[in-house]
Design a protein around this motif. Sequence first.
Motif, PDB file in Angstrom:
ATOM      1  N   MET A   1       0.849  -1.193   0.000  1.00 48.23           N
ATOM      2  CA  MET A   1       0.000   0.000   0.000  1.00 48.23           C
ATOM      3  C   MET A   1       0.879   1.235   0.000  1.00 48.23           C
ATOM      4  SD  MET A   1      -3.137   1.055   0.108  1.00 48.23           S
ATOM      5  CE  MET A   1      -3.951   2.609   0.363  1.00 48.23           C
ATOM      6  N   ASN A   2       0.622   2.119  -0.933  1.00 55.26           N
ATOM      7  CA  ASN A   2       1.408   3.343  -1.046  1.00 55.26           C
ATOM      8  C   ASN A   2       0.537   4.514  -0.612  1.00 55.26           C
ATOM      9  OD1 ASN A   2       3.433   5.135  -1.640  1.00 55.26           O
ATOM     10  ND2 ASN A   2       3.123   5.086  -3.851  1.00 55.26           N
ATOM     11  N   TRP A   3       0.724   4.950   0.634  1.00 54.23           N
ATOM     12  CA  TRP A   3      -0.087   6.036   1.178  1.00 54.23           C
ATOM     13  C   TRP A   3       0.456   7.377   0.698  1.00 54.23           C
ATOM     14  CZ3 TRP A   3      -4.509   4.651   3.331  1.00 54.23           C
ATOM     15  CH2 TRP A   3      -4.618   3.413   3.974  1.00 54.23           C
ATOM     16  N   GLN A   4       0.369   7.621  -0.598  1.00 53.77           N
ATOM     17  CA  GLN A   4       0.862   8.868  -1.164  1.00 53.77           C
ATOM     18  C   GLN A   4      -0.052   9.301  -2.295  1.00 53.77           C
ATOM     19  OE1 GLN A   4       5.450   7.345  -0.649  1.00 53.77           O
ATOM     20  NE2 GLN A   4       5.047   8.848  -2.221  1.00 53.77           N
ATOM     21  N   MET A 132      -4.845   3.495   7.942  1.00 50.95           N
ATOM     22  CA  MET A 132      -4.633   4.925   8.142  1.00 50.95           C
ATOM     23  C   MET A 132      -5.562   5.382   9.268  1.00 50.95           C
ATOM     24  SD  MET A 132      -4.829   8.116   5.436  1.00 50.95           S
ATOM     25  CE  MET A 132      -6.410   7.613   4.726  1.00 50.95           C
ATOM     26  N   ILE A 133      -5.000   6.010  10.291  1.00 51.47           N
ATOM     27  CA  ILE A 133      -5.774   6.557  11.391  1.00 51.47           C
ATOM     28  C   ILE A 133      -6.295   7.943  11.008  1.00 51.47           C
ATOM     29  CG2 ILE A 133      -5.717   7.305  13.797  1.00 51.47           C
ATOM     30  CD1 ILE A 133      -5.416   4.285  13.486  1.00 51.47           C
ATOM     31  N   TYR A 134      -7.568   8.178  11.246  1.00 53.02           N
ATOM     32  CA  TYR A 134      -8.165   9.480  10.942  1.00 53.02           C
ATOM     33  C   TYR A 134      -8.165  10.303  12.224  1.00 53.02           C
ATOM     34  CZ  TYR A 134     -11.699  12.752   8.999  1.00 53.02           C
ATOM     35  OH  TYR A 134     -12.384  13.855   8.550  1.00 53.02           O
ATOM     36  N   ASN A 135      -7.328  11.334  12.244  1.00 56.75           N
ATOM     37  CA  ASN A 135      -7.173  12.168  13.446  1.00 56.75           C
ATOM     38  C   ASN A 135      -7.871  13.506  13.231  1.00 56.75           C
ATOM     39  OD1 ASN A 135      -6.360  13.069  15.953  1.00 56.75           O
ATOM     40  ND2 ASN A 135      -4.274  13.560  15.312  1.00 56.75           N
ATOM     41  N   ILE A 158      -0.385  -0.322  11.074  1.00 58.33           N
ATOM     42  CA  ILE A 158      -0.789   1.066  11.250  1.00 58.33           C
ATOM     43  C   ILE A 158       0.294   1.930  10.636  1.00 58.33           C
ATOM     44  CG2 ILE A 158      -1.277   2.903  12.905  1.00 58.33           C
ATOM     45  CD1 ILE A 158      -2.595   0.839  14.686  1.00 58.33           C
ATOM     46  N   GLN A 159      -0.010   2.497   9.464  1.00 61.83           N
ATOM     47  CA  GLN A 159       1.036   3.064   8.611  1.00 61.83           C
ATOM     48  C   GLN A 159       0.866   4.537   8.284  1.00 61.83           C
ATOM     49  OE1 GLN A 159       0.987   0.576   5.123  1.00 61.83           O
ATOM     50  NE2 GLN A 159       1.615  -1.261   6.238  1.00 61.83           N
ATOM     51  N   ALA A 160      -0.329   5.100   8.485  1.00 57.31           N
ATOM     52  CA  ALA A 160      -0.569   6.458   7.993  1.00 57.31           C
ATOM     53  C   ALA A 160      -1.571   7.170   8.875  1.00 57.31           C
ATOM     54  CB  ALA A 160      -1.076   6.408   6.549  1.00 57.31           C
ATOM     55  N   VAL A 161      -1.633   8.485   8.694  1.00 61.71           N
ATOM     56  CA  VAL A 161      -2.601   9.304   9.414  1.00 61.71           C
ATOM     57  C   VAL A 161      -3.261  10.269   8.441  1.00 61.71           C
ATOM     58  CG1 VAL A 161      -0.802  10.953  10.105  1.00 61.71           C
ATOM     59  CG2 VAL A 161      -2.993  10.926  11.321  1.00 61.71           C
ATOM     60  N   LYS A 162      -4.568  10.371   8.540  1.00 60.60           N
ATOM     61  CA  LYS A 162      -5.278  11.459   7.879  1.00 60.60           C
ATOM     62  C   LYS A 162      -5.268  12.611   8.862  1.00 60.60           C
ATOM     63  CE  LYS A 162      -9.735  12.877   5.944  1.00 60.60           C
ATOM     64  NZ  LYS A 162     -11.155  12.498   5.703  1.00 60.60           N
ATOM     65  N   ARG A 181       8.123   6.838   9.286  1.00 59.58           N
ATOM     66  CA  ARG A 181       7.375   5.657   9.743  1.00 59.58           C
ATOM     67  C   ARG A 181       5.875   5.823   9.537  1.00 59.58           C
ATOM     68  NH1 ARG A 181       4.219   2.580  10.662  1.00 59.58           N
ATOM     69  NH2 ARG A 181       4.040   0.928  12.228  1.00 59.58           N
ATOM     70  N   ILE A 182       5.373   7.050   9.679  1.00 63.67           N
ATOM     71  CA  ILE A 182       3.961   7.324   9.468  1.00 63.67           C
ATOM     72  C   ILE A 182       3.809   8.220   8.242  1.00 63.67           C
ATOM     73  CG2 ILE A 182       1.866   8.382  10.400  1.00 63.67           C
ATOM     74  CD1 ILE A 182       2.853   7.802  13.174  1.00 63.67           C
TER      75      ILE A 182
END
Length: 306
Positions: A1-4, A132-135, A158-162, A181-182
């Motif tokens: 998964m590419n969170w970009q 992805m955690i939604y903050n 757990i790899q990303a944050v919105k 890391r995030i």
Amino acid sequence: MNWQGVFPALTTKFTADEELDLVAFSANLAAQLDAGVDGIILGGSLGEASTLSNDEKDTLVKTAVDYVDGQVPVVLNIAEGATREAVRIAERAAGMGVSGLMLLPPMRYKADERETCTYFKAIAAATDLPIMIYNNPVDYKIEVTLDMFEELVELPTIQAVKESTRDISNVTRLRNRFGDRIKILCGVDTLAMEELVMGADGWVAGLVCAFPRETVAIYRLVKAGRYDEARAIYRWFLPLLELDIHPKLVQYIKLAETAAGLGTEYVRAPRLPLVGSERERILNVINTGLANRPKLPALEELVHVD
């Protein structure tokens, strides 16, 4: 998964009878793919998820996964009041073809830090899908702090944050604390360019539903270091992007989709379509933007390069 990249938070299209309109949904999805988005997100607040049945959510996922056919990842949002229901959805998601999950904190209960982390960990333990955690403490009243992320990143999925705290400097705080890391994706349209310039990896976008090419162009121009060109488009875009930070963002963005030829105004009750002076005011903002759309560089000149 590419969170970009650009991840549209897609609206859910309805008919006048409040049934799913999969034809309109697929047409908008086609416009997003044609514009070069990097992933899609289903079942968010903009998608009116709180009004959808589980069967309807499954239908949207199947429709999107089949239509996308592996071109970009499909991310499913989980926003539940009960941990066991969130876990149930997570356990089924991979089998439905979903590529990743976006997690909101517990709904309708203001969990403390221990409860919130336990909730996220329980969902993460139920699946191998990247998360992805939604903050968004402004709208959902629970902040995922840096110390909480310190605990959560012990789980590799757990790899990303919105990032929707409305505090641009939080991008730098996250980067200083966790390096790469995030992955950080801006979740507030009106702060997107600012956060991208400060090093955010992507943009979970709302007005992209009506203006996909402009959204992708801003992202790619910033990543290419062509800030003046990006800034010119962003300044044109800002009055439209401000439609994203209002309680009626669903109605506003759906009206923009309709004016742009990419959707309909139909919403599901208790939401109601806009009427009267409010509709005219918002439509004026949208029509002004449409009448002055900027000339965009060829998207093939702006391939997504890290």
